[in-house]
Design an enzyme around this catalytic site. Structure first.
Site, PDB file in Angstrom:
ATOM      1  N   HIS A 288       8.374 -44.054 -55.773  1.00 36.74           N
ATOM      2  CA  HIS A 288       7.919 -43.338 -56.961  1.00 36.74           C
ATOM      3  C   HIS A 288       8.094 -44.175 -58.218  1.00 36.74           C
ATOM      4  O   HIS A 288       7.810 -43.711 -59.324  1.00 36.74           O
ATOM      5  CB  HIS A 288       8.677 -42.018 -57.106  1.00 36.74           C
ATOM      6  CG  HIS A 288       8.428 -41.079 -55.959  1.00 36.74           C
ATOM      7  ND1 HIS A 288       9.221 -41.084 -54.826  1.00 36.74           N
ATOM      8  CD2 HIS A 288       7.470 -40.145 -55.742  1.00 36.74           C
ATOM      9  CE1 HIS A 288       8.761 -40.172 -53.977  1.00 36.74           C
ATOM     10  NE2 HIS A 288       7.708 -39.603 -54.503  1.00 36.74           N
TER      11      HIS A 288
ATOM     12  N   GLU B  92      14.426 -39.639 -47.753  1.00 35.64           N
ATOM     13  CA  GLU B  92      14.634 -40.288 -49.055  1.00 35.64           C
ATOM     14  C   GLU B  92      16.094 -40.657 -49.219  1.00 35.64           C
ATOM     15  O   GLU B  92      16.979 -39.858 -48.956  1.00 35.64           O
ATOM     16  CB  GLU B  92      14.198 -39.334 -50.168  1.00 35.64           C
ATOM     17  CG  GLU B  92      14.320 -39.903 -51.569  1.00 35.64           C
ATOM     18  CD  GLU B  92      15.700 -39.721 -52.169  1.00 35.64           C
ATOM     19  OE1 GLU B  92      16.080 -40.563 -53.006  1.00 35.64           O
ATOM     20  OE2 GLU B  92      16.408 -38.780 -51.808  1.00 35.64           O
TER      21      GLU B  92
ATOM     22  N   LEU C  42      -3.907 -35.715 -69.633  1.00 39.36           N
ATOM     23  CA  LEU C  42      -2.600 -36.310 -69.915  1.00 39.36           C
ATOM     24  C   LEU C  42      -2.273 -37.390 -68.892  1.00 39.36           C
ATOM     25  O   LEU C  42      -1.753 -38.452 -69.246  1.00 39.36           O
ATOM     26  CB  LEU C  42      -1.516 -35.233 -69.922  1.00 39.36           C
ATOM     27  CG  LEU C  42      -0.122 -35.730 -70.285  1.00 39.36           C
ATOM     28  CD1 LEU C  42      -0.091 -36.297 -71.694  1.00 39.36           C
ATOM     29  CD2 LEU C  42       0.901 -34.609 -70.140  1.00 39.36           C
TER      30      LEU C  42
ATOM     31  N   GLU D  91      -4.262 -44.091 -43.743  1.00 36.43           N
ATOM     32  CA  GLU D  91      -4.816 -42.817 -44.203  1.00 36.43           C
ATOM     33  C   GLU D  91      -5.874 -42.940 -45.306  1.00 36.43           C
ATOM     34  O   GLU D  91      -5.910 -42.114 -46.231  1.00 36.43           O
ATOM     35  CB  GLU D  91      -3.684 -41.885 -44.660  1.00 36.43           C
ATOM     36  CG  GLU D  91      -2.631 -41.647 -43.589  1.00 36.43           C
ATOM     37  CD  GLU D  91      -1.465 -40.795 -44.068  1.00 36.43           C
ATOM     38  OE1 GLU D  91      -1.576 -40.168 -45.128  1.00 36.43           O
ATOM     39  OE2 GLU D  91      -0.430 -40.770 -43.375  1.00 36.43           O
TER      40      GLU D  91
END
Length: 778
Positions: free
Chosen positions: A714, A685, A25, A504
């Site tokens: 996001h 956030e 999906l 990273e």
């Protein structure tokens, strides 16, 4: 109505992983977003996944011709699905409705991810899990209607395949309890005040599901177990009484199963549901005790959630049987074995993990094995305990073997934690640290940085996979990583960031990377679990005592620092987050395990300091996530979680600046705990909530450095300079300038480089503009 007698009076589950065993999906949805797969092809892929799930569950013993198979599919998020089904699409996306007012996939994905200048819905954690849901926006002006027939179409699809499914929908009380007021709503507006209007649409939805062939519908109401929502438990119970009095009044509907997992139902909610006319109630008996018997259960199905839906341990099946047997004394007409929650929180199949040690594998149960456990317990209900005695004995033998296995208890680790004292978690005077750090770092006002990761490109993933397969040797792979770090450092210098990160590239995941380097952990090959939308993670399995055999991050941090005169942050994941985003042993208190992880990180921080790293970030994005839903349990959790973080960081010298990062943390709820972490700088956030957290920070008197996130990572949107400037100006009005840092909401791992560079450039420009406006030298 008279409820049909269900086969799931013996056993059922409350949901199943929906992303696909190989993340089919995810790949299909992302291909659709990229324009490589049209909507019709995406729908075909989704239908194939649903069909495969139904077939698999039927093959493992859940009935094909009854309602024991749940239909819990979602393209992105179940809360968003429910909100859009009742028409709660924010006005900024109204132009995306179909001509008849229906809400289709384009509007769904826009609400989830944003579109152009239109910001997406806020996203936060689903109760005390690592799953993220989209927060509905509801106001007095919201017009409700049955705006999607997707649930009914999925039922009809299953019926056409010869399968009677039980559609799973977030219930009306939980939908409104989790919603936030729209910007147009007056101060103090409570979305729960729109209950009657929403319930009227749910009644229409139930009729459509019955017409499509559903005999039962599952309405998920976990809000009824929580004491941490704005609405009090008594108010939520009252709302449930009103909602289900209306929904059960009609005849043209399926039977209703109200599912309330993630903890024990409040006494008021249990009373309400027991005396209501709903035909079934599903309760969590893994986390909650057995409630009191109630006369209203005499005509109901009780689904006893005795199989843990949230962790991967095979566990104590005999204990589950005893809890199930006790549930039969509650007086329900039928009792079914069930899972405590949906199985969306665990991977698909432990037999799909050939890399795991066979002994460890024998201790585990993923979604398929938990289905098997439910089927076994259901057989016991039908045929008696003797019929399942062999299965209960086998589970007990595996549990005993796990207790005895080497590494589960390490004497050296236990001696070290036993020797800890209160002083080990105390760092030193704030003012002394601030002066030492100012002298060592010489940073400007409003210093700019990122949270840690840079985009994990296809090239990085291919190189990592080639190294794992042995197609390139370690020297070649590490050379590739150094080249990537050089590029990321140079990019940040060109953008003008003040505090840099190495990006990273060597890390597949912020927890798994550490799990691969710490004793006491195992990692999976195919253990994917949905985190949000198309994002999935592979939680590590923490099975034994934890220690650090060798330094983990020092080589990469020192290499990056050698490339630039600007400070480069050492990047670690904190003990609470390592626990929250792993499947953690359940044979000792979480606090004991957290202390073991903290000591391993304390050793890593000491080695980073010795190597000359002056800023070290210890991320704790999951601090709020593990907060118990029961208020009485929260103080103890906050005490040990804060102590574990301080145990990891308190050994740092005053001149070393300790950062932490929190996301989706509802800052006001845990503000005292966050202050108690005693980090020198906390990033959090803030963008999706448009900076509302800044007021909470200011009103709390929070005295440390703080970086309220200025853009949402996001979403693929690139925020404008003006948008970021407005957030920074708000922060500068409400907080002392010396406290404010400038950073994105979270790490940039999932973003592409084009949007990342554009967003960071705008962020740096906005910081410069605000510096100039307050007459601060850059």
């Amino acid at each position: 109505m008279t409820a049909p007698t269900p086969a799931f009076a013996s056993g059922t589950i409350l949901g199943y992983p929906r992303i696909g065993r190989r993340r089919e999906l995810k790949r299909a949805v992302e291909a659709h977003w990229a324009g490589a797969l049209d909507e019709a092809a995406l729908e075909r892929t989704a239908a194939q996944l649903r069909r495969a799930t139904r077939d698999r569950l039927a093959t493992r013993g859940l009935g094909r011709g009854d309602s024991s198979i749940p239909e819990a599919f979602s393209y992105y998020d179940q809360v968003l699905d429910a909100a859009l089904t009742v028409g709660a699409l924010p006005e900024r996306f109204a132009h995306l409705r179909e001509p008849d007012g229906a809400i289709g996939l384009r509007a769904l994905f826009a609400a989830a991810r944003g579109e152009g200048a239109h910001a997406p819905l806020e996203m936060t954690k689903w109760f005390d899990t690592n799953y993220h849901y989209l927060v509905p926006e509801i106001g007095p002006e919201t017009t409700f209607s049955l705006a999607s027939d997707r649930f009914a179409r999925q039922v009809a699809e299953a019926v056409a395949d010869g399968v009677t499914v039980r559609p799973v929908v977030v219930g009306p009380v939980t939908l409104l309890a989790l919603a936030k007021a729209t910007d147009a709503a007056p101060d103090g507006f409570d979305p729960l005040s729109r209950l009657d209007d929403v319930v009227a649409v749910y009644a229409r939805l139930l009729s459509s599901l019955r017409a499509a062939g559903a005999e039962w519908v599952q309405l998920d109401e976990p809000a009824l177990v929580s004491e941490s929502l704005p609405a009090a438990p008594a108010a939520l119970a009252d709302a449930a009484e009103r909602a289900y009095a209306t929904l059960t009044a009609g005849e043209d509907r399926p039977a209703i199963l109200v599912a309330a997992g993630y903890g024990p139902l409040s006494a008021a909610a249990w009373e309400t549901l027991s005396r209501s006319d709903v035909e079934g109630i599903a309760i969590d008996l893994h986390r909650g005790g057995t409630p009191d018997a109630h006369a209203g259960l005499a005509d109901k199905v009780l689904v006893a959630g005795v199989v843990d839906g949230r962790n991967v341990w095979r566990g104590d099946l005999r204990g589950a049987w005893e809890r199930l047997d006790a549930a039969r004394a509650l007086g329900a007409a039928h009792v079914a074995a069930g899972t405590s929650t949906s199985l969306q929180h665990v991977p698909h199949d432990v037999d799909d993990e050939p890399d795991l040690d066979p002994r460890l594998r024998s201790w585990l149960a993923f979604a398929d094995q938990k289905v098997d456990q439910v089927v076994t317990l259901a057989r016991g209900l039908r045929s008696g305990a003797a019929a399942i005695a062999a299965a209960l004995d086998a589970a007990s033998e595996a549990l005993d073997d796990r207790r005895r296995a080497p590494g589960v208890a390490d004497p050296a680790v236990r001696a070290r934690t036993a020797a800890l004292s209160t002083a080990d978690a105390v760092r030193g005077d704030d003012a002394e640290r601030a002066a030492a750090q100012d002298a060592a770092l010489e940073l400007p006002a409003l210093p700019t940085t990122t949270i840690g990761s840079f985009p994990q490109t296809g090239e990085i993933r291919r190189a990592r996979a080639a190294h794992v397969r042995g197609e390139i040797d370690t020297a070649a792979y590490e050379g590739f990583l150094r080249d990537e770090i050089r590029r990321v450092i140079a990019l940040q210098e060109e953008l003008g960031l003040d505090v840099l990160v190495h990006g990273e590239p060597e890390r597949n995941d912020m927890v798994q990377y550490f799990a691969e380097h710490l004793d006491g952990f195992a990692v999976t090959r195919n253990g994917w679990v949905q985190s949000y939308g198309s994002r999935a993670t592979r939680p590590s399995i923490l099975w034994g005592d934890v220690s650090r055999p060798a330094p983990i991050t020092v080589e990469w941090a020192t290499f990056a620092q050698s490339l630039t005169p600007r400070p480069v942050k050492g990047m670690l994941t904190g003990p609470v987050t390592i626990l929250a985003w792993s499947f953690v042993r359940d044979d000792q208190p979480l606090s004991a395990t957290a202390d073991q992880v903290a000591l391993a990180l304390r050793d890593e921080i000491a080695d980073l300091e010795a190597a000359g790293i002056g800023i070290i970030q210890v991320d704790e994005p999951a601090l709020r996530e593990l907060l118990p839903l029961a208020v009485a349990d929260q103080a103890a959790y906050l005490e040990w979680s804060v102590t574990s973080f301080r145990l990891a960081t308190a050994g740092a010298a005053p001149r070393t600046q300790i950062h932490t990062h929190l996301c989706y943390s509802e800052f006001d709820v845990v503000i005292d705990a966050i202050a108690g972490l005693d980090a020198d700088v906390t990033s959090i956030e803030a963008a999706r909530s448009r900076g509302s957290v800044i007021t909470d920070i200011a009103e709390s008197g929070f005295a440390h450095g703080v970086g309220p996130g200025v853009y949402d990572i996001h979403s693929p949107r690139v925020p404008s300079v003006g948008e970021i400037t407005a957030l920074l100006e708000r922060a500068a009005r409400e907080l002392p300038l010396r406290q404010i840092w400038v950073n994105p909401d979270c790490g940039l791992k999932t973003r592409g480089y084009d949007e990342t560079v554009a967003s960071l450039r705008n962020m740096v420009d906005a910081a410069g503009s605000v510096r100039a406006s307050v007459s601060v030298p850059a």
